[in-house]
Design a protein around this motif. Structure first.
Motif, PDB file in Angstrom:
ATOM      1  N   UNK A  95     -37.803  -2.908 -11.121  1.00  0.00           N
ATOM      2  CA  UNK A  95     -37.801  -3.016  -9.101  1.00  0.00           C
ATOM      3  C   UNK A  95     -36.520  -3.417  -8.465  1.00  0.00           C
ATOM      4  N   UNK A  96     -35.681  -4.190  -9.150  1.00  0.00           N
ATOM      5  CA  UNK A  96     -34.144  -4.389  -9.206  1.00  0.00           C
ATOM      6  C   UNK A  96     -32.945  -3.782  -9.259  1.00  0.00           C
ATOM      7  N   UNK A  97     -33.186  -2.419 -10.177  1.00  0.00           N
ATOM      8  CA  UNK A  97     -32.472  -1.752 -10.760  1.00  0.00           C
ATOM      9  C   UNK A  97     -31.911  -2.370 -11.868  1.00  0.00           C
ATOM     10  N   UNK A  98     -32.614  -2.813 -13.062  1.00  0.00           N
ATOM     11  CA  UNK A  98     -32.044  -3.946 -13.984  1.00  0.00           C
ATOM     12  C   UNK A  98     -32.939  -3.234 -14.982  1.00  0.00           C
ATOM     13  N   UNK A  99     -32.477  -2.552 -16.318  1.00  0.00           N
ATOM     14  CA  UNK A  99     -33.272  -2.029 -17.362  1.00  0.00           C
ATOM     15  C   UNK A  99     -32.929  -3.697 -17.821  1.00  0.00           C
ATOM     16  N   UNK A 100     -34.361  -3.389 -18.471  1.00  0.00           N
ATOM     17  CA  UNK A 100     -34.472  -4.143 -19.646  1.00  0.00           C
ATOM     18  C   UNK A 100     -35.568  -3.641 -21.017  1.00  0.00           C
ATOM     19  N   UNK A 101     -35.102  -3.858 -21.641  1.00  0.00           N
ATOM     20  CA  UNK A 101     -36.400  -2.878 -22.790  1.00  0.00           C
ATOM     21  C   UNK A 101     -37.141  -4.397 -22.892  1.00  0.00           C
ATOM     22  N   UNK A 102     -38.351  -4.076 -23.015  1.00  0.00           N
ATOM     23  CA  UNK A 102     -39.689  -5.257 -23.201  1.00  0.00           C
ATOM     24  C   UNK A 102     -39.963  -4.337 -24.519  1.00  0.00           C
ATOM     25  N   UNK A 103     -40.911  -5.616 -25.081  1.00  0.00           N
ATOM     26  CA  UNK A 103     -42.005  -6.514 -24.377  1.00  0.00           C
ATOM     27  C   UNK A 103     -40.853  -7.533 -24.867  1.00  0.00           C
ATOM     28  N   UNK A 135     -45.339  -2.620  -0.786  1.00  0.00           N
ATOM     29  CA  UNK A 135     -46.995  -3.039  -1.512  1.00  0.00           C
ATOM     30  C   UNK A 135     -47.487  -2.154  -2.404  1.00  0.00           C
ATOM     31  N   UNK A 136     -47.015  -1.134  -2.684  1.00  0.00           N
ATOM     32  CA  UNK A 136     -47.358   0.124  -3.683  1.00  0.00           C
ATOM     33  C   UNK A 136     -46.641  -0.733  -5.403  1.00  0.00           C
ATOM     34  N   UNK A 137     -45.273  -1.468  -4.325  1.00  0.00           N
ATOM     35  CA  UNK A 137     -44.758  -2.064  -6.288  1.00  0.00           C
ATOM     36  C   UNK A 137     -45.177  -3.164  -6.429  1.00  0.00           C
ATOM     37  N   UNK A 138     -45.293  -3.732  -4.973  1.00  0.00           N
ATOM     38  CA  UNK A 138     -45.630  -4.726  -6.488  1.00  0.00           C
ATOM     39  C   UNK A 138     -47.396  -5.311  -6.678  1.00  0.00           C
ATOM     40  N   UNK A 139     -48.318  -4.226  -5.659  1.00  0.00           N
ATOM     41  CA  UNK A 139     -49.482  -3.757  -7.209  1.00  0.00           C
ATOM     42  C   UNK A 139     -49.548  -3.314  -8.077  1.00  0.00           C
ATOM     43  N   UNK A 140     -48.473  -2.561  -7.996  1.00  0.00           N
ATOM     44  CA  UNK A 140     -47.933  -1.574  -9.576  1.00  0.00           C
ATOM     45  C   UNK A 140     -47.864  -3.286 -10.644  1.00  0.00           C
ATOM     46  N   UNK A 141     -47.200  -4.242  -9.811  1.00  0.00           N
ATOM     47  CA  UNK A 141     -46.586  -5.186 -11.086  1.00  0.00           C
ATOM     48  C   UNK A 141     -48.103  -6.106 -11.206  1.00  0.00           C
ATOM     49  N   UNK A 142     -48.280  -5.826 -10.499  1.00  0.00           N
ATOM     50  CA  UNK A 142     -49.747  -6.525 -10.376  1.00  0.00           C
ATOM     51  C   UNK A 142     -50.965  -6.023 -11.171  1.00  0.00           C
ATOM     52  N   UNK A 143     -51.163  -4.570 -11.199  1.00  0.00           N
ATOM     53  CA  UNK A 143     -51.908  -3.995 -12.361  1.00  0.00           C
ATOM     54  C   UNK A 143     -51.666  -3.734 -13.548  1.00  0.00           C
ATOM     55  N   UNK A 183     -42.072  -8.992 -17.091  1.00  0.00           N
ATOM     56  CA  UNK A 183     -40.491  -8.909 -16.714  1.00  0.00           C
ATOM     57  C   UNK A 183     -39.816  -7.021 -17.141  1.00  0.00           C
ATOM     58  N   UNK A 184     -40.364  -6.594 -17.124  1.00  0.00           N
ATOM     59  CA  UNK A 184     -39.841  -5.042 -17.473  1.00  0.00           C
ATOM     60  C   UNK A 184     -40.327  -4.216 -16.345  1.00  0.00           C
ATOM     61  N   UNK A 185     -41.650  -4.715 -15.395  1.00  0.00           N
ATOM     62  CA  UNK A 185     -41.649  -3.671 -14.574  1.00  0.00           C
ATOM     63  C   UNK A 185     -40.745  -4.662 -13.264  1.00  0.00           C
ATOM     64  N   UNK A 186     -40.443  -6.119 -13.388  1.00  0.00           N
ATOM     65  CA  UNK A 186     -40.105  -7.123 -11.742  1.00  0.00           C
ATOM     66  C   UNK A 186     -38.617  -6.315 -12.273  1.00  0.00           C
ATOM     67  N   UNK A 187     -38.291  -6.216 -13.242  1.00  0.00           N
ATOM     68  CA  UNK A 187     -36.388  -6.527 -13.584  1.00  0.00           C
ATOM     69  C   UNK A 187     -36.533  -4.945 -12.895  1.00  0.00           C
TER      70      UNK A 187
END
Length: 612
Positions: free
Chosen positions: A393-401, A373-381, A387-391
């Motif tokens: 969570x699944x252990x994938x590095x993504x260099x945003x923006x 739940x903390x991860x979900x709310x962290x994504x929302x806020x 995309x960087x935040x979401x990926x």
């Protein structure tokens, strides 16, 4: 005792490439499909994590044709098996299914075809597979492989746990020499470990594709009359598009579908409270017709193969980022621009926090669910790249923006509002830690309401101290404070300060407010262009695309199947742009295999010829 996992060649045999071209009409494999096909065709097991629309089905369909015997596909999607089988038969592949929807005579026909070696692929519901009679039947025939689709269903940590999936460990025991391939669009480390343990895939190679869906634009906004926000979103950007709207309750589903319909958006409700016939009709219409919107609970959507879903909207918070990713992944399977749109409010956050607090699960389970739940709310806020935040969570590095989420396209303002957070905490404490957000907001704004007077709260030092801000700002402050755990909701939704709030009250922590901003509308379509047309279709090819689309709709209706099974929009657009004048040239288009060329080629040429 499971059989050892044989090593397989890194490249599939030449026959695989021939079948890929002749049956599916593709010249090359995507991502690591070739490696997976080689692994399974060579007799090895595999675990495949590939996003929706990434081409998972080919990874077991093709090896089933390369190996002797029938490929058995375990799928929970009873309502969709007919369409999956129809799609394979369109390619010239001998396919059938076994599930509770079949009559006794139909079951006997399928079993007879299986014994006679007349099937390449057999789709089976897990309940049917685990029946002793089915297991004995499969033991009596040559088997090419077992494919366990939607494999995350084996795990109680998965967002769509199915208890019957836990019994699939029997496959490793009863069929130790038959390769098993498990496939899913998303699974965190814990779910992945369960898949391996339950299905006996220890030592099997894991193929994990990027979870990134670059064509999906992720957007999240504060809830402020959610149905009206949804209507404005559809009207401004997705008129005439197919879409899925997720709501938490059956009542909300019914009301939202009715609201959209009353306002000119053709929408159908779907939830578990409807009859089987009503649900089936809604699903079939969504798959077969263009431009429909389905408003549903999470009971709808798993395995939906419709490639041209242009948006997925959430009017309530999902329960986890896994569920959110799986649900939003149903948009844009064809690779065209699509939108994942969500609104949420303080009530959503309070409800999820209360459900967690009221859980009777063991403490260690609650800790895991709390982290989700903390991860979900962290994504929302987050004010950063979604995309960087979401990926991450699944252990994938993504260099945003990423340049294709609301925060990247229109960066929100972040304000230091520690003082305001302290005011909110003081209001909660001084009113007895038992009043809801609306009352606390009235106290902070200095509103002389009946409830404030009856409680005597106009005499509190905190009465009116927040009058310099508007109601929307205080809603945002309170929502984020609940999200971050400074406030918690009680039995009657009253907000109370938590132990964590002490640091904030003492000034030992900083509170940063993510301010709401106007959302981008970069997906807005020009009214002169078909909503179904791919974004890069040249204007000159538009008439041909529309003519082909009309022909496809008539053909699909005559055969009683979804239009995309005949040709998807991407293939139609390629044909429209090329304007082939011979079967040989038409056969070079990606997605036009030998069987479809034979069945539909002349009709396509006739449609194009009629435009000259």
């Amino acid at each position: 005792m499971t059989a050892p996992h044989p090593s397989a060649p890194a490249e599939p045999p030449a026959e695989a490439h021939r079948l890929l071209r002749d049956l599916w009409g593709y010249d090359s494999f995507r991502w690591r499909q070739g490696e997976i096909v080689a692994q399974v065709a060579g007799g090895g097991d595999a675990l495949v994590l590939m996003p929706t629309g990434g081409g998972k089905s080919l990874c077991y369909q093709l090896p089933s044709l390369l190996r002797p015997g029938v490929g058995v596909v375990v799928s929970p999607l009873i309502a969709l098996m007919q369409d999956q089988v129809d799609a394979l038969r369109q390619l010239g592949i001998r396919a059938a299914f076994l599930n509770s929807s079949l009559s006794l005579d139909s079951v006997r026909e399928v079993e007879a075809a299986l014994r006679a070696g007349e099937l390449d692929l057999l789709y089976v519901a897990p309940e049917r597979l685990l029946m002793e009679g089915t297991l004995r039947l499969l033991e009596s025939v040559p088997l090419a492989l077992f494919a366990i689709d939607e494999a995350h269903c084996v795990s109680q940590w998965g967002h769509d746990f199915r208890p019957e999936y836990q019994g699939l460990g029997v496959l490793a025991e009863r069929f130790p020499n038959t390769p098993r391939i498990a496939l899913t669009a998303t699974a965190d480390d814990r779910t992945r470990a369960d898949i391996v343990a339950v299905l006996g895939l220890e030592g099997a190679p894991q193929f994990t594709a990027s979870f990134d869906r670059p064509n999906i634009q992720y957007r999240v906004a504060g809830k402020d009359n959610a149905k009206r926000q949804l209507l404005d979103f559809i009207r401004s950007e997705h008129v005439g598009d197919a879409g899925i709207v997720y709501c938490l309750s059956r009542r909300s589903v019914e009301e939202t579908a009715a609201f959209l319909s009353e306002n000119g958006i053709e929408a159908l409700p779907y939830h578990a409270g409807l009859s089987h016939a009503q649900r089936q009709q809604a699903q079939e219409r969504f798959l077969r017709e263009d431009g429909l919107v389905v408003v549903a609970t999470v009971a709808f959507g798993m395995g939906i193969d419709k490639p041209d879903v242009r948006f997925v909207a959430h009017l309530d918070l999902p329960k986890s980022l896994e569920g959110y990713y799986q649900e939003t992944g149903r948009a844009g399977r064809d690779g065209e621009p699509s939108t994942a749109w969500m609104v949420y409010g303080l009530g959503d956050v309070v409800n999820l926090r209360r459900m967690l607090a009221g859980s009777t699960a063991p403490e260690w389970v609650q800790r895991i669910e709390s982290a989700k739940l903390d991860a979900l709310l962290g994504y929302c806020e987050t004010a950063g790249c979604r995309r960087e935040n979401l990926l991450a969570y699944f252990g994938q590095e993504y260099q945003g923006p990423c340049g294709n989420c609301d925060n990247c396209l229109n960066p929100p303002q972040v304000r230091e509002m520690t003082r305001e957070a302290q005011m909110a905490l003081s209001a909660a404490v001084r009113t007895g830690n038992r009043y809801g957000a609306a009352h606390l907001t009235d106290v902070l704004l200095g509103r002389d309401t009946d409830k404030v007077r009856q409680a005597g709260h106009q005499a509190l030092p905190t009465f009116g101290v927040g009058a310099e801000h508007d109601e929307r700002t205080w809603r945002g402050v309170l929502r984020q404070m609940v999200s971050l755990g400074y406030l918690e909701a009680g039995e009657h939704y009253g907000l109370s300060a938590t132990a964590r709030s002490r640091e904030l009250l003492r000034g030992g922590a900083q509170f940063l407010l993510r301010e709401e901003v106007l959302r981008p509308t970069s997906n807005r379509r020009k009214s002169s262009k078909s909503a179904a047309a791919p974004a890069d279709l040249p204007a000159a090819a538009q008439p041909a695309f529309e003519a082909l689309r009309e022909w496809r709709a008539q053909e699909a209706k005559a055969q009683g199947m979804p239009a995309y099974i005949i040709f998807d929009n991407k293939t139609l657009a390629a044909i429209a742009a090329l304007r082939p004048s011979s079967l040989a040239t038409l056969g070079t288009v990606s997605g036009v295999g030998a069987k479809k060329l034979e069945q539909y080629g002349q009709a396509v040429l006739d449609v194009l010829g009629g435009l000259d």
